[in-house]
Enzyme design. Structure first.
Site, PDB file in Angstrom:
ATOM      1  CG  HIS A   8     -26.849 -13.863 -37.571  1.00  0.00           C
ATOM      2  ND1 HIS A   8     -26.041 -13.369 -36.589  1.00  0.00           N
ATOM      3  CD2 HIS A   8     -28.070 -14.180 -37.108  1.00  0.00           C
ATOM      4  CE1 HIS A   8     -26.865 -13.334 -35.505  1.00  0.00           C
ATOM      5  NE2 HIS A   8     -28.319 -13.910 -35.908  1.00  0.00           N
ATOM      6  NE  ARG A  56     -29.693 -11.041 -35.442  1.00  0.00           N
ATOM      7  CZ  ARG A  56     -30.750 -10.536 -35.378  1.00  0.00           C
ATOM      8  NH1 ARG A  56     -30.850  -9.298 -35.482  1.00  0.00           N
ATOM      9  NH2 ARG A  56     -31.725 -11.149 -34.584  1.00  0.00           N
ATOM     10  CD  GLU A  80     -33.727 -15.653 -32.868  1.00  0.00           C
ATOM     11  OE1 GLU A  80     -34.395 -16.544 -32.894  1.00  0.00           O
ATOM     12  OE2 GLU A  80     -32.516 -15.837 -32.683  1.00  0.00           O
TER      13      GLU A  80
END
Length: 201
Positions: A8, A56, A80
């Site tokens: 991202h 994001r 993540e």
């Protein structure tokens, strides 16, 4: 199958913040960088566009979705690493307040979970499950684009290329950059890494 992994764009988070699962938006620079990367795409649209379900990554995926007129498929397995109670806090604050826990995690980050979170080995397992399902549902000529994060992309590369997880941080994964892998007979090869543009194949 060709698998293209994109991190991202930049976020509005302060430098030194432990992002993890903190759901921060792209910055204006992040939008611009992803738009610039998207303009370098050549050839047919990917068959599938996947994204982490964190904002994001989804905002980055929407830029590609508009360009390709396809719907992004959100998947939490591409998130993540989860740093648990450290998500969204500054690393300096974490080190000061929880120095012993931080040092123990830092010395054993591959197998040691962050407090109330997960280890990098956990990230390798969940991204590996996503990758195995993808291989089972795509054909040799398919192209798949996935928008994810530095940690999940490194985990995917470890899984795909058989790299030891403790070498994951040796792989540079910058924001708004692309990696391309080709899979044939369940074996992966690297076509390019951490590129600022999509290279012609």
């Amino acid at each position: 199958m060709d698998l293209i992994l994109v991190r991202h764009g930049r976020t509005d988070a302060d430098p030194g913040l432990c992002l993890g699962h903190a759901d921060v938006p792209l910055s204006s620079r992040g939008f611009t960088d992803i738009q610039k990367l998207a303009t370098t795409w050549s050839g047919p649209a990917p068959r599938f566009l996947f994204s982490s379900d964190l904002r994001r990554a989804q905002q980055s995926a929407q830029i590609f979705a508009s360009a390709f007129a396809i719907e992004p498929l959100a998947d939490a397995r591409l998130r993540e690493a989860d740093f648990g109670r450290w998500n969204g806090r500054h690393w300096n604050e974490i080190i000061k307040a929880e120095g012993a826990d931080y040092r123990h995690w830092l010395d054993n980050w591959v197998i040691q979970e962050a407090p109330d979170g997960e280890s990098f080995a956990d990230v390798v397992r969940r991204t590996g499950a996503w990758l195995a399902a993808l291989i089972g549902s795509t054909g040799a000529d398919d192209c798949v684009l996935a928008i994810a994060h530095a940690g999940s992309i490194r985990a995917l590369l470890c899984h795909a290329l058989g790299l030891p997880p403790d070498r994951a941080l040796a792989i540079g994964i910058d924001e708004a950059r692309a990696c391309r892998l080709r899979c044939a007979n369940r074996q992966f090869e690297v076509r390019y890494m951490n590129a600022a543009r999509f290279e012609a194949e």
